[in-house]
Design a protein around this motif. Structure first.
Motif, PDB file in Angstrom:
ATOM      1  N   ASP A  48      11.733   0.515  27.695  1.00  0.00           N
ATOM      2  CA  ASP A  48      12.720  -0.317  27.014  1.00  0.00           C
ATOM      3  C   ASP A  48      12.353  -0.530  25.548  1.00  0.00           C
ATOM      4  O   ASP A  48      13.206  -0.489  24.669  1.00  0.00           O
ATOM      5  CB  ASP A  48      12.853  -1.678  27.706  1.00  0.00           C
ATOM      6  N   ARG A  49      11.081  -0.744  25.288  1.00  0.00           N
ATOM      7  CA  ARG A  49      10.643  -0.953  23.903  1.00  0.00           C
ATOM      8  C   ARG A  49      10.834   0.315  23.068  1.00  0.00           C
ATOM      9  O   ARG A  49      11.252   0.258  21.911  1.00  0.00           O
ATOM     10  CB  ARG A  49       9.197  -1.397  23.865  1.00  0.00           C
ATOM     11  N   ALA A  51      13.045   2.666  23.699  1.00  0.00           N
ATOM     12  CA  ALA A  51      14.487   2.876  23.554  1.00  0.00           C
ATOM     13  C   ALA A  51      15.078   1.969  22.485  1.00  0.00           C
ATOM     14  O   ALA A  51      16.084   2.317  21.857  1.00  0.00           O
ATOM     15  CB  ALA A  51      15.187   2.639  24.891  1.00  0.00           C
ATOM     16  N   ALA A  52      14.464   0.817  22.257  1.00  0.00           N
ATOM     17  CA  ALA A  52      14.973  -0.138  21.263  1.00  0.00           C
ATOM     18  C   ALA A  52      14.252  -0.013  19.923  1.00  0.00           C
ATOM     19  O   ALA A  52      14.390  -0.886  19.065  1.00  0.00           O
ATOM     20  CB  ALA A  52      14.830  -1.552  21.808  1.00  0.00           C
ATOM     21  N   HIS A  54      14.865   1.676  17.385  1.00  0.00           N
ATOM     22  CA  HIS A  54      15.745   1.795  16.230  1.00  0.00           C
ATOM     23  C   HIS A  54      16.341   0.453  15.807  1.00  0.00           C
ATOM     24  O   HIS A  54      16.907   0.332  14.725  1.00  0.00           O
ATOM     25  CB  HIS A  54      16.881   2.771  16.531  1.00  0.00           C
ATOM     26  N   LEU A  55      16.202  -0.591  16.624  1.00  0.00           N
ATOM     27  CA  LEU A  55      16.761  -1.895  16.306  1.00  0.00           C
ATOM     28  C   LEU A  55      15.851  -2.643  15.340  1.00  0.00           C
ATOM     29  O   LEU A  55      14.641  -2.456  15.332  1.00  0.00           O
ATOM     30  CB  LEU A  55      16.926  -2.714  17.585  1.00  0.00           C
TER      31      LEU A  55
END
Length: 84
Positions: A48-49, A51-52, A54-55
Motif C-alpha cells: 500500500d505504501r 502504491a501510494a 506518488h501521493l
C-alpha cells in the motif's frame, strides 16, 4: 547526414522530459520501498505504501481552496425551492 531540424529538437526535448519524469518516479518509489522495508508490519502495508508513493501530503494552502458547499447540492437546491 542532414542537420537536425526544429522537429528533431522538439522530439529530443520531449524524450528528455519523459526520461527525467520516469527517473523521478523511480527514485520516489525506491525511497518509499527502502523506508517501508524496515517499518511496514505486513506485506499488504508495504504494498500500500509503495502504491501510494506518488501521493503528496496535503498542505495548508490545499485547505484554503476548499469550497464551502454542502455535501448534497441537490438537497440544498430543493430546500431553497420549497422555502420560496
Amino acid at each position: 547526414m542532414e542537420p537536425l531540424g526544429q522537429d528533431d529538437f522538439a522530439a529530443i526535448e520531449g524524450q528528455l522530459k519523459d526520461c527525467v519524469e520516469q527517473d523521478r518516479r523511480y527514485w520516489r518509489v525506491n525511497d518509499v520501498k527502502c523506508d517501508a522495508i524496515y517499518t511496514a508490519k505486513t506485506y499488504e502495508e508495504f504494498a500500500d505504501r509503495v502504491a501510494a508513493a506518488h501521493l503528496r501530503p496535503l498542505e495548508r494552502s490545499d485547505y484554503k481552496k476548499k469550497k464551502n458547499s454542502g455535501w448534497n447540492q441537490y438537497a440544498s437546491r430543493e430546500k431553497k425551492e420549497y422555502d420560496e
